[in-house]
Design an enzyme around this catalytic site. Structure first.
Site, PDB file in Angstrom:
ATOM      1  N   TRP A 188      47.198   9.459   0.167  1.00  0.00           N
ATOM      2  CA  TRP A 188      46.054  10.079   0.843  1.00  0.00           C
ATOM      3  C   TRP A 188      44.917   9.067   0.852  1.00  0.00           C
ATOM      4  CZ3 TRP A 188      41.111  11.110  -1.240  1.00  0.00           C
ATOM      5  CH2 TRP A 188      40.222  11.678  -0.307  1.00  0.00           C
ATOM      6  N   GLU A 229      49.623  12.348   3.292  1.00  0.00           N
ATOM      7  CA  GLU A 229      48.777  13.554   3.313  1.00  0.00           C
ATOM      8  C   GLU A 229      47.619  13.418   4.304  1.00  0.00           C
ATOM      9  OE1 GLU A 229      46.935  14.367  -0.460  1.00  0.00           O
ATOM     10  OE2 GLU A 229      46.145  16.308   0.168  1.00  0.00           O
ATOM     11  N   LYS A 231      44.443  15.113   6.807  1.00  0.00           N
ATOM     12  CA  LYS A 231      43.283  15.966   6.550  1.00  0.00           C
ATOM     13  C   LYS A 231      42.494  16.122   7.839  1.00  0.00           C
ATOM     14  CE  LYS A 231      39.601  16.277   3.114  1.00  0.00           C
ATOM     15  NZ  LYS A 231      39.180  15.877   1.780  1.00  0.00           N
ATOM     16  N   HIS A 266      43.464  21.491   3.992  1.00  0.00           N
ATOM     17  CA  HIS A 266      43.187  20.387   4.916  1.00  0.00           C
ATOM     18  C   HIS A 266      43.304  20.701   6.399  1.00  0.00           C
ATOM     19  CE1 HIS A 266      43.623  16.868   1.854  1.00  0.00           C
ATOM     20  NE2 HIS A 266      42.774  17.793   1.475  1.00  0.00           N
ATOM     21  N   HIS A 290      50.310  20.433  -1.401  1.00  0.00           N
ATOM     22  CA  HIS A 290      49.192  20.452  -2.334  1.00  0.00           C
ATOM     23  C   HIS A 290      48.602  21.844  -2.198  1.00  0.00           C
ATOM     24  CE1 HIS A 290      47.940  15.997  -3.134  1.00  0.00           C
ATOM     25  NE2 HIS A 290      49.086  16.315  -3.686  1.00  0.00           N
ATOM     26  N   ASP A 298      37.317  22.157   2.818  1.00  0.00           N
ATOM     27  CA  ASP A 298      38.284  21.754   1.794  1.00  0.00           C
ATOM     28  C   ASP A 298      37.584  21.679   0.439  1.00  0.00           C
ATOM     29  OD1 ASP A 298      40.505  20.565   0.499  1.00  0.00           O
ATOM     30  OD2 ASP A 298      39.665  18.585   0.866  1.00  0.00           O
ATOM     31  N   ASP A 300      38.398  22.743  -2.535  1.00  0.00           N
ATOM     32  CA  ASP A 300      39.193  22.542  -3.749  1.00  0.00           C
ATOM     33  C   ASP A 300      38.829  23.509  -4.876  1.00  0.00           C
ATOM     34  OD1 ASP A 300      40.974  20.121  -3.168  1.00  0.00           O
ATOM     35  OD2 ASP A 300      39.020  19.395  -2.539  1.00  0.00           O
ATOM     36  N   ASP A 330      46.400  21.208  -6.264  1.00  0.00           N
ATOM     37  CA  ASP A 330      45.348  20.224  -6.018  1.00  0.00           C
ATOM     38  C   ASP A 330      43.997  20.915  -5.849  1.00  0.00           C
ATOM     39  OD1 ASP A 330      43.802  18.066  -5.429  1.00  0.00           O
ATOM     40  OD2 ASP A 330      44.614  17.724  -3.431  1.00  0.00           O
TER      41      ASP A 330
HETATM   42  C1  RNT Z   1      41.741  14.984  -1.001  1.00  0.00           C
HETATM   43  C2  RNT Z   1      43.207  15.186  -1.110  1.00  0.00           C
HETATM   44  C3  RNT Z   1      43.873  14.452  -2.232  1.00  0.00           C
HETATM   45  C4  RNT Z   1      43.044  14.444  -3.503  1.00  0.00           C
HETATM   46  C5  RNT Z   1      43.751  13.867  -4.688  1.00  0.00           C
HETATM   47  C6  RNT Z   1      42.815  13.501  -5.779  1.00  0.00           C
HETATM   48  O1  RNT Z   1      41.182  15.763  -0.011  1.00  0.00           O
HETATM   49  O2  RNT Z   1      43.484  16.538  -1.188  1.00  0.00           O
HETATM   50  O3  RNT Z   1      45.124  14.978  -2.454  1.00  0.00           O
HETATM   51  O4  RNT Z   1      42.638  15.723  -3.845  1.00  0.00           O
HETATM   52  O5  RNT Z   1      44.564  12.842  -4.295  1.00  0.00           O
HETATM   53 ZN    ZN Z   2      45.513  17.121  -1.629  1.00  0.00          ZN
END
Ligand code: RNT
Ligand code: ZN
Length: 423
Positions: A188, A229, A231, A266, A290, A298, A300, A330
């Site tokens: 990523w 990955e 986004k 994402h 994730h 996003d 988290d 994640d």
């Molecule tokens: C960031 C991504 C990625 C990170 C990690 C730390 O938007 O989700 O996966 O969260 O790699």
């Molecule tokens: Zn991620």
């Protein structure tokens, strides 16, 4: 704190077993299945994605908020915290590492790290019977020039990170080989722009070239696989993300042996990874999820139960994707106890997984195949309230994990005895 007697747990379990049996579901078989489906815990919740490098005052491309005490400051503390979280979850676990969590003997540039720099992690994982997953950390580093890595306009910047990417694949392969357990290597990158770019094409051309260089040599699939990955956008990167989902999807379908990582935070908030799984998995071999909880963006947030998570697990179950689609968590929240954040997320994922495995999905498929959409909907509603909780409590009891909110007592004690001493 509320506690449930062992007798009641047994009684409720027997009654739940009977209920499920009446729908043709063998609970004991499901429990065996459950224990074989791993969930990869993201180590970075334990220290707010800081890592052990001491890179100084550079921009951080992962936005973590909060300052709850007790963040892990080194590998031993982080592993101890992960051990603690695992003791609160009845799931089968793996651990997802980032290269910023290396423990080299002497300070080593991030793109020169080798397998030995993760020796403590590998030995610990072997001892605990855990698989490991890996990521090169393309963030929080002086070579992230203007937030760009693999798609930078500057060749020296791209070269730096290509080397990190190649190294990460070798480390992943070695980890997989040593543990006899395939390691998923994820890429990523945060590369993107706050405002409208004039030359989108250039950055994506650079990214293609960098990925081609990273992925040039092939490694044994028994030991490692690569996933990319994408986004939609990030805070401060509202206008342009070089590594979008479409970009990586197109890249993966044009190259052999490259998979896709889908992070549930994402995409546009009305899009759902649930529908993307079968769209991608039937055409791309390796998938990593994730699992996160995005709020508005996003963000988290810590994973909790709810329709999104439930539907995700149900889709994996109904589509028989568990062998092909790996699951990782994640998120990062520094405003609450970090071990609790892990345990709550793992337990949410575990409960949703168990619910999905226990669902009498055959009956839904049967109704659908007969065009009986009324029956399908009525059954789905009925299945939403089957006694998963009784099976879950019994599973916790059998695996030696605190039942119910008893988990919180264990966390509070650990906070008092361990976390609050980290000052
Ligand atoms: C960031 C991504 C990625 C990170 C990690 C730390 O938007 O989700 O996966 O969260 O790699
Ligand atoms: Zn991620």
């Amino acid at each position: 704190m509320v506690s449930i007697s062992t007798e009641k747990i047994h009684r409720d379990f027997e009654s739940a077993r009977e209920t499920y049996l009446s729908y043709g579901v063998d609970v004991d078989k499901v429990l065996v299945e459950f224990r074989n489906i791993p969930i990869s815990l993201h180590c970075w919740q334990g220290d707010d994605v800081r890592g052990f490098e001491n890179v100084g005052d550079v921009a951080n491309q992962n936005l973590v908020t909060g300052n709850y005490p007790g963040a892990a400051r080194n590998g031993d503390e982080l592993r101890s915290d992960i051990d603690m979280a695992f003791g609160l979850s009845p799931c089968r676990h793996r651990v997802n590492l980032h290269s910023i969590y290396a423990e080299p003997r002497r300070p080593t540039p991030r793109n020169e790290l080798v397998t030995e720099d993760f020796r403590k992690w590998i030995d610990w994982a072997r001892m605990k019977g855990l698989g490991l997953d890996f990521n090169a950390s393309f963030f929080t580093h002086p070579m992230m020039v203007d937030g760009f890595s693999l798609s930078s306009r500057r060749k020296d910047v791209r070269d730096y990170w290509v080397k990190a990417g190649i190294g990460a694949r070798e480390i992943s392969r070695d980890i997989g080989r040593e543990l006899g357990n395939r390691c998923v290597n994820n890429i990523w990158i945060p590369d993107g722009m706050k405002d409208m770019p004039a030359n989108r094409r250039l950055y994506r051309e650079h990214l293609i070239d960098s990925l081609d260089r990273i992925l040039e040599s092939s490694h044994d699939r028994t030991y490692m696989v690569d996933v990319l990955e994408g986004k939609l956008f990030g805070i401060g990167l509202e206008s342009f993300t070089v590594g979008s989902h479409e970009f990586y999807l197109a890249y993966a379908s044009s190259r052999k042996g490259v998979g896709i990582c889908m992070d549930t935070g994402h995409y546009h908030p009305t899009e759902s990874v649930v529908d993307k799984i079968s769209s991608v998995a039937l055409l791309v071999e390796d998938i990593l999820l994730h699992i996160s909880r995005g709020i508005r963006w996003d963000s988290d947030h810590v994973l909790i139960q709810g329709d999104d998570l439930s539907n995700l697990m149900l889709e994996l179950k109904r589509g028989r994707f568990f062998d092909q689609v790996a699951m990782g968590l994640d998120y990062f929240d520094a405003s609450i106890n970090r071990v609790a954040a892990w345990a709550i997320g793992l337990r949410a994922a575990g409960r949703a997984l168990l619910r999905a495995l226990l669902e009498p999905s055959d009956l839904l498929e049967k109704a659908e195949s007969q065009g009986d959409y009324t029956g399908r909907l009525a059954l789905m509603e009925e299945f939403a309230n089957l006694p998963v909780q009784a099976v879950w409590d019994s599973l916790c009891l059998d695996t030696g994990v605190p039942v119910g909110i008893g988990m919180l007592d264990a966390i509070r004690l650990y906070e008092q005895e361990v976390l609050l001493n980290r000052r």
